[in-house]
Design a protein around this motif. Structure first.
Motif, PDB file in Angstrom:
ATOM      1  N   HIS A 144      38.037  40.886  43.575  1.00 29.60           N
ATOM      2  CA  HIS A 144      37.080  40.707  42.013  1.00 29.60           C
ATOM      3  C   HIS A 144      36.352  42.088  41.972  1.00 29.60           C
ATOM      4  N   PHE A 177      40.907  35.056  31.150  1.00 30.95           N
ATOM      5  CA  PHE A 177      40.946  33.638  31.411  1.00 30.95           C
ATOM      6  C   PHE A 177      40.432  32.721  30.154  1.00 30.95           C
ATOM      7  N   ASP A 179      39.897  29.546  29.762  1.00 29.04           N
ATOM      8  CA  ASP A 179      38.816  29.009  29.811  1.00 29.04           C
ATOM      9  C   ASP A 179      37.278  29.226  29.962  1.00 29.04           C
ATOM     10  N   SER A 180      37.474  30.594  30.148  1.00 30.18           N
ATOM     11  CA  SER A 180      35.975  31.332  30.419  1.00 30.18           C
ATOM     12  C   SER A 180      35.330  31.658  28.802  1.00 30.18           C
ATOM     13  N   ARG A 248      43.642  39.226  35.853  1.00 26.55           N
ATOM     14  CA  ARG A 248      42.760  38.812  34.693  1.00 26.55           C
ATOM     15  C   ARG A 248      41.497  38.896  34.539  1.00 26.55           C
ATOM     16  N   THR A 250      37.549  37.840  32.352  1.00 24.16           N
ATOM     17  CA  THR A 250      36.799  36.842  31.588  1.00 24.16           C
ATOM     18  C   THR A 250      36.159  37.601  30.424  1.00 24.16           C
ATOM     19  N   TRP A 262      35.165  33.120  38.181  1.00 21.66           N
ATOM     20  CA  TRP A 262      36.666  32.964  38.020  1.00 21.66           C
ATOM     21  C   TRP A 262      37.661  33.623  39.009  1.00 21.66           C
TER      22      TRP A 262
END
Length: 262
Positions: A144, A177, A179-180, A248, A250, A262
């Motif tokens: 990340h 993402f 859902d973020s 991905r 956020t 995430w």
């Protein structure tokens, strides 16, 4: 004989006087009846006018904001035609004063200043022209990166959606993402920072098309999030990274911990 004639003459005169008096009384009574009829007729003639005036006053008061008391007083006087509009106009002024309006169609100073930007600088869309961007590696979670965007201008700006990213020669932007997505657009006051987390490859190595990357291109989304706005910036990655197509990013967050989860 003369005495009888004298008495008879007196009797006739008295009778004539009585008849004259009775005739006078009858004539007076008739005149009184006629006068009463005239007066009654005058009252009947003025009554529709008074009723019409009262109704006109009530209508004027209602349409101009006047109260019902004004309409009742006008109806009782029978001068509704002359007093109705004036009383209704007065009622309208009273209504304007109660509601805080000026009564002349002009806006109050507080409403005039609303939305004009007089209370502070207008908010713009964040771009790389007024926002400084940098990227760093996160220890956790693995694979990340953390992207930081700091507003270096003197005006607040909105960081819409998510950052548009591309590794080296990527032709497409990194997917977000979903859902973020935060509940509201992130607004950066001067000196404030927004954050975005980037998962650049699958932790288990299952991502397709693995490749080495040394740079990261970053640009900002417009209000409609249909494309980037302003010029992009190219950042050197903190180390040689292996990225893949599972990468991905956020949406912009207001703190680093939300971006890193995430």
């Amino acid at each position: 004989m003369n005495v009888r004639i004298s008495r008879r003459s007196r009797t006739l005169r008295v009778a004539a006087a009585a008849l004259t008096a009775a005739a006078a009384l009858t004539l007076t009574a008739c005149n009184s009846d006629e006068d009463g009829v005239r007066r009654s007729g005058a009252a009947d003639t003025s009554s529709p006018s008074a009723s019409t005036g009262g109704s006109g006053g009530a209508d004027a008061g209602t349409s101009s904001g006047g109260d019902s008391a004004g309409a009742d007083s006008k109806g009782s006087t029978g001068d509704g035609d002359s007093d109705g509009p004036a009383a209704g106009t007065g009622g309208g002024k009273g209504s304007a004063e109660k509601s805080g309006g000026s009564g002349d169609g002009q806006a109050r100073p507080d409403s005039a200043s609303s939305g004009t930007g007089d209370d502070g600088p207008a908010t713009t869309t964040c771009t790389t022209a007024q926002v400084s961007v940098k990227v760093s590696t996160l220890d956790r979670p693995v694979n990340h990166l953390l992207l930081q965007a700091t507003n270096t201008s003197k005006k607040p700006c909105n960081a819409f959606g998510y950052p548009y990213l591309g590794f080296d020669g990527d032709q497409s932007t990194t997917a977000p993402f979903a859902d973020s997505k935060p509940q509201a657009v992130v607004t950066l006051a001067p000196g404030e920072t927004a954050y975005a987390g980037i998962a650049y490859s699958a932790a288990d190595g299952s991502g397709s098309n693995p490749r080495k990357a040394t740079t990261l291109r970053v640009s900002f989304a417009g209000p409609d999030q249909a494309g980037s706005v302003g010029a992009g910036v190219e950042l050197p990655l903190p180390a040689d990274l292996t990225v893949d197509d599972s990468a991905r990013v956020t949406y912009w967050q207001t703190n680093a911990s939300d971006a890193a989860m995430w």
